[in-house]
Design an enzyme around this catalytic site. Structure first.
Site, PDB file in Angstrom:
ATOM      1  N   PRO A 122       0.883  -1.070   0.034  1.00 13.96           N
ATOM      2  CA  PRO A 122       0.095  -0.115   0.235  1.00 13.96           C
ATOM      3  C   PRO A 122       0.821   1.248  -0.192  1.00 13.96           C
ATOM      4  O   PRO A 122       1.523   1.550   1.121  1.00 13.96           O
ATOM      5  CB  PRO A 122      -0.853  -0.020   1.299  1.00 13.96           C
ATOM      6  CG  PRO A 122      -1.019  -1.680   1.476  1.00 13.96           C
ATOM      7  CD  PRO A 122       0.406  -1.994   1.260  1.00 13.96           C
ATOM      8  N   GLU A 123       0.747   1.911  -1.180  1.00 13.79           N
ATOM      9  CA  GLU A 123       1.761   3.129  -1.198  1.00 13.79           C
ATOM     10  C   GLU A 123       0.626   4.356  -1.411  1.00 13.79           C
ATOM     11  O   GLU A 123      -0.627   3.965  -1.268  1.00 13.79           O
ATOM     12  CB  GLU A 123       2.648   2.977  -2.334  1.00 13.79           C
ATOM     13  CG  GLU A 123       3.699   1.700  -2.088  1.00 13.79           C
ATOM     14  CD  GLU A 123       4.593   1.405  -3.467  1.00 13.79           C
ATOM     15  OE1 GLU A 123       5.002   2.517  -4.074  1.00 13.79           O
ATOM     16  OE2 GLU A 123       5.230   0.377  -3.393  1.00 13.79           O
TER      17      GLU A 123
ATOM     18  N   ARG B 229       0.188  -9.516   9.072  1.00 11.91           N
ATOM     19  CA  ARG B 229       1.463  -9.105   9.673  1.00 11.91           C
ATOM     20  C   ARG B 229       1.456  -8.276  10.935  1.00 11.91           C
ATOM     21  O   ARG B 229       2.379  -8.485  11.611  1.00 11.91           O
ATOM     22  CB  ARG B 229       2.558  -8.757   8.643  1.00 11.91           C
ATOM     23  CG  ARG B 229       2.629  -9.499   7.457  1.00 11.91           C
ATOM     24  CD  ARG B 229       3.461 -10.551   7.399  1.00 11.91           C
ATOM     25  NE  ARG B 229       4.998  -9.947   7.664  1.00 11.91           N
ATOM     26  CZ  ARG B 229       5.647  -9.591   6.478  1.00 11.91           C
ATOM     27  NH1 ARG B 229       5.523  -9.668   5.460  1.00 11.91           N
ATOM     28  NH2 ARG B 229       6.954  -9.103   6.837  1.00 11.91           N
TER      29      ARG B 229
END
Length: 288
Positions: free
Chosen positions: A2-3, A119
């Site tokens: 996710p940028e 994560r």
DNA sequence: TGATATGTTATCTT
DNA sequence: CAAGATAACATATC
């Protein structure tokens, strides 16, 4: 992953589907993910969704905000009554909700908002809206490339600023592009793609770019970010939008993840090296 | 089994 | 102080 384009994709979805809805309850299943007092936000309505680089601020109508950073594998997914059928929902990435990766659940007057994170690197913070600018994740954020959305009042990256940022920097241009303190929003995927588009080798020292190359790279950054946004982001790993749907940009990568495959431009083999601790992909013939 | 994946921050070395 | 490398975080997937 996710940028800027992926987070902007989430922002657009949340703006559309949760603004105006009221939080009636909060369930925190994994305590370390959420900081702050959930009591402060119960009863408040979502007013506006802002993005700062790769971070989001879900602003409520009671002077509080939920700041969110999804890091690598976080997902913000809304289930709302106005979206009855969701044709493209990714079962593999989302499946049943809540699932074992669902760490926070916001129950709304109409619908539910889930925060999932395989994560567990992402975070949510309940803070006063006025204090957002004091947060570390924002204080050190550089200007961001303009991709057609303004929501946060962040400074934008102009060509002049870009030239200033790369001036006298002996760091490699690719590491500089990914440095959030210098330029906000660009991560590994878009740095690799922008350098390919501009024909610039990732290990070149920033200060060694010519004036022409600086302009070319500046334009390439904006171009690839806009393209990513147009395709709803890149779902290389676990990225999904606010409805749980995958993006499509991963189908259009030129070099990212293409190690040992032929360059789409010249047919030469795409190389992979490590820069800034991250996989770096480039074509030796097309980038120099 | 081991390599690989990314965002951010910390730490250590040069 | 600048730059670069490496690890840590946690876990899935190939």
């Amino acid at each position: 992953m996710p940028e800027l384009p992926e987070v902007e994709t989430i922002r657009l979805g949340l703006e559309k589907y949760i603004v105006g809805k009221k939080i009636v309850g909060v369930e925190v299943r994994l305590k370390k993910i959420l900081q702050g007092e959930t009591l402060k936000i119960v009863g408040a309505k979502f007013k506006k969704i802002r993005r700062f680089g790769k971070a989001l601020s879900l602003d409520l109508d009671n002077e509080y905000s939920i700041a969110v950073h999804v890091k690598m594998t976080g997902q913000l997914i809304a289930k709302v009554p106005e979206v009855q059928k969701v044709p493209k929902v990714s079962k593999a990435l989302v499946g049943e909700l809540p699932n074992k990766f669902t760490h926070v659940i916001f129950r709304l007057d109409k619908g539910v908002l889930y925060y999932n994170d395989v994560r567990q690197f992402g975070w949510l913070k309940i803070i006063q809206t006025a204090k957002i600018k004091d947060q570390n994740f924002l204080k050190n954020l550089g200007p961001e490339p303009f991709v057609g959305q303004t929501s946060s009042g962040q400074a934008f990256l102009t060509l002049e600023k870009f030239r200033e940022i790369i001036r006298n920097k002996s760091v490699s241009i690719k590491v500089l592009l990914m440095d959030q303190k210098r330029i906000a929003g660009v991560g590994n995927i878009y740095a690799n793609e922008a350098l390919f588009l501009a024909g610039i080798h990732p290990t070149r020292k920033a200060m060694m770019l010519s004036s022409h190359e600086a302009r070319k790279l500046y334009q390439a950054i904006i171009k690839v970010l806009k393209l990513g946004l147009k395709y709803g982001g890149a779902s290389e790993n676990t990225f999904v939008n606010a409805l749980g749907e995958k993006g499509e940009y991963q189908n259009y990568f030129s070099v990212y993840g293409q190690a040992n495959k032929p360059c789409k431009n010249c047919g030469n083999i795409v190389k992979r090296i490590i820069l800034g601790g991250r996989g770096t992909f480039y074509c030796e013939t097309c980038q120099y």
